[in-house]
Design an enzyme around this catalytic site. Structure first.
Site, PDB file in Angstrom:
ATOM      1  N   TYR A  92       0.838  -1.200   0.000  1.00  0.00           N
ATOM      2  CA  TYR A  92       0.000   0.000   0.000  1.00  0.00           C
ATOM      3  C   TYR A  92       0.873   1.250   0.000  1.00  0.00           C
ATOM      4  CZ  TYR A  92      -2.884  -3.823   1.755  1.00  0.00           C
ATOM      5  OH  TYR A  92      -3.488  -5.057   1.936  1.00  0.00           O
ATOM      6  N   HIS A  93       1.999   1.170  -0.749  1.00  0.00           N
ATOM      7  CA  HIS A  93       2.922   2.292  -0.883  1.00  0.00           C
ATOM      8  C   HIS A  93       3.047   2.745  -2.337  1.00  0.00           C
ATOM      9  CE1 HIS A  93       5.398   1.259   3.008  1.00  0.00           C
ATOM     10  NE2 HIS A  93       4.143   1.598   3.256  1.00  0.00           N
ATOM     11  N   PRO A  94       1.963   2.855  -3.097  1.00  0.00           N
ATOM     12  CA  PRO A  94       2.114   3.268  -4.500  1.00  0.00           C
ATOM     13  C   PRO A  94       2.620   4.699  -4.589  1.00  0.00           C
ATOM     14  CG  PRO A  94      -0.199   3.347  -3.864  1.00  0.00           C
ATOM     15  CD  PRO A  94       0.545   2.696  -2.730  1.00  0.00           C
TER      16      PRO A  94
END
Length: 632
Positions: free
Chosen positions: A556-558
């Protein structure tokens, strides 16, 4: 007043307070139970049609600055720009304000099954996420005032100094180098060292800023074992935000154990400023560009709100902070993006830029679990609520992510630059929503987690920090309410550096498993044999490479879909001042501007981007009467 009457009054007060406290505990316990039940039934949105309005836009008004998105970049920008009292700012946010549930850090999973999550998905994948339903990677993104910090893991990890020196070279300006960005990190931060046994280097931390940082209390025995294992194999216990290799309890953006999302940090304290208007439920459909001049100028924003369409004039600048998916989507809907792609979906090209072509993330392997002889006691929910209300306990840590460490890989050996991250998740971290939260198929879930004893099992996540694989974000159509097409493309780099790095991370954990510390609790790697990899010998190199394809998903680090650089012909979308190339009065201030992945978690660097943006704008408009009083 006589003593007897005083005693009676004190007893009445004590009993009344006890009743009130019990009512509060019952209230929290009830809503926590309900939100888990809701998560089992919740249906994720597939698009943004709930915001759709078809009437002709009406004018909403005029503002000096219009900010799109109230996440990390937007919240900070709104705070700092409204420090100038004669500038007025409109902050547009599609979601709503947080609530009691978003204040509880360990509602990390159930809050994903609410309207606070955009709930994006990737397209079906070929190289990773293969153990997920339809081979689709899930992309929870925060929808609300606070952005993704409403639903994220709250880890405060800035990145290594080498990342920012590299960023400065990419940007062609030293304001993005480590020495300068450290000033901004410290400006935002208020560090509270409430765990005296945890590492802390004061010169690398700030005090008095809006963003609280603290260690959680209290530690699981599994965390202590994890840290002791480091010492045994010659790794240090460090303050990782001081650019050290090693491990530590997690530093979190919490305030006395409650979630400190970016809006609570940067917007709530200034909600009485008359020059800030926060308009929730506002879905931006495009940026209005004046194309009769050269270069084109951003002059306003179109958005839907409460079933009506509006446009608002931006007298000075438009600031796009809609996130790594929202920002490229809005740019492309406005005619700014790859020429061929815009033509294919029927959008007139205003500026040909490589918007959305460089999606990056931190690929993460979730398949390492260890059984132990230590049983984490399961207490009644009311006990956990009591602890939370006192700022301690498991509800204060998102997904129980208690430990974190940074390490070199063979690609960075001897440089001091971390390439691998480990995260320690102690026992009792799984729940009835785990399978849905990760999007696992029934077979994958059964193979890995379904039959483990959750009270005795801890998990270690392995993270590839400097991923070489590149994905993309494209428009599904020119309909602004359609979700974009997201291709994660994890573990696709032709040199296989990403999968090799993750394999090295697995080997590091297995090395720790041979220590006296691990043996002290009889920690054993869970069998967890993946049937998808049954053709390989259990835990052989080939097996792990197969497992990595099955269970490597995003953290969840785009980031990186509108990257900073010096040359748009080489893929840059914004320059070092966060200005979109070839468009006047338009800047981007979110994680989409990162030129590459960092050895950290994106929320904190995005706050730094917002701080930088505000100072850059103040400098641009410093000729305004009296502005020097508010500049730097």
């Amino acid at each position: 007043m006589n003593n007897k009457l005083l005693i009676v009054l004190l007893l009445i007060l004590i009993v009344s307070q006890a009743i009130i406290d019990e009512q509060v505990i019952d209230f929290y316990s009830d809503i926590i139970s309900k939100v888990y039940d809701n998560g089992l039934r919740y249906r994720f949105p597939k698009n943004a049609f709930e915001h759709c309005a078809t009437e002709k836009p009406k004018k909403y008004g005029s503002y000096d600055f219009v900010i799109i998105g109230a996440g990390a970049g937007g919240s900070v920008s709104a705070n700092r720009l409204t420090e100038v009292p004669y500038w007025n700012v409109l902050l547009l946010e599609a979601g709503q304000y947080g609530n009691i549930l978003t204040d509880i850090p360990d509602m990390f999973y159930p809050i994903q099954f609410t309207h606070y999550n955009w709930a994006y998905n990737s397209t079906p994948q070929k190289t990773a996420c293969l153990g997920l339903v339809n081979r689709v990677c899930l992309y929870p993104r925060g929808k609300g005032v606070g952005g993704s910090s409403l639903i994220n893991g709250l880890v405060y990890a800035r990145g290594h100094k080498s990342d920012f020196d590299k960023w400065a070279k990419a940007a062609g300006n030293e304001r993005w180098g480590y020495n300068k960005v450290l000033e901004y990190f410290k400006k935002s931060e208020h560090f509270v060292h409430r765990d005296p046994d945890a590492p802390y280097e004061p010169k690398f931390h700030g005090h008095g800023g809006y963003l609280n940082v603290e260690y959680h209390l209290y530690r699981s025995p599994h965390l202590n074992v994890f840290l002791d294992a480091h010492k045994e194999i010659g790794l240090d216990i460090v303050d990782y935000n001081a650019n050290r290799l090693g491990a530590s309890p997690s530093q979190l953006n919490t305030f006395h154990g409650t979630r400190l999302h970016n809006a609570k940090a940067f917007l709530y304290p200034i909600n009485k400023r008359s020059n800030l208007n926060i308009l929730t439920g506002s879905y931006v459909t495009r940026i209005i560009l004046d194309t009769n001049v050269n270069p084109p100028v951003a002059v306003g924003v179109e958005f839907s709100h409460n079933g009506h369409n509006y446009y608002v004039e931006a007298k000075k600048e438009v600031i796009l902070a809609a996130g790594v998916f929202g920002s490229p989507q809005i740019l492309m809907l406005s005619g700014i993006g790859p020429r061929k792609h815009l033509q294919d979906v029927g959008i007139k090209v205003v500026k040909d830029l490589e918007v959305g072509t460089t999606l990056r993330d931190n690929p993460t392997f979730f398949g390492l679990s260890f059984s132990t002889n230590y049983t984490e006691p399961i207490r009644p929910l009311k006990d956990y609520v009591k602890q939370f209300l006192n700022g301690i306990g498991p509800l204060t840590v998102p997904a129980s992510n208690q430990g974190i460490g940074f390490y070199e890989s063979s690609y960075t050996r001897g440089t001091g630059v971390p390439d691998i991250e480990l995260m320690l998740i102690p026992a009792n971290s799984s729940n009835i929503l785990s399978q849905r939260s990760f999007g696992l198929t029934d077979q994958t879930y059964e193979d890995v987690w379904k039959y483990v004893n959750a009270t005795q099992t801890f998990t270690v996540y392995v993270v590839d920090l400097h991923s070489q694989s590149i994905g993309s974000v494209k428009l599904k159509s020119k309909n602004p309410y359609e979700y974009p097409l997201i291709n994660s493309n994890f573990l696709s780099d032709p040199q296989n550096r990403d999968i090799n790095t993750l394999y090295e991370g697995i080997q590091l954990v297995l090395k720790m498993s041979q220590t006296k510390a691990f043996r002290s609790i009889d920690a054993k790697l869970q069998p967890g044999f993946l049937r998808a990899c049954k053709q390989y010998r259990h835990f052989s190199r080939d097996y792990w490479y197969c497992a990595l394809r099955q269970l490597t998903i995003n953290l969840y680090h785009p980031l990186g879909t509108c990257p900073m650089g010096t040359n748009p012909k080489k893929g840059a979308v914004v320059n070092y001042e966060l200005k979109v190339f070839g468009i006047e009065n338009l800047r981007v201030a979110d994680a989409s501007v990162f030129p590459f992945t960092l050895a950290g978690h994106p929320n904190t660097p995005t706050v730094m981007v917002g701080e930088q943006l505000a100072d850059l704008i103040k400098f641009t408009h410093k000729g305004s009467s009296g502005l020097w009083d508010y500049f730097l």
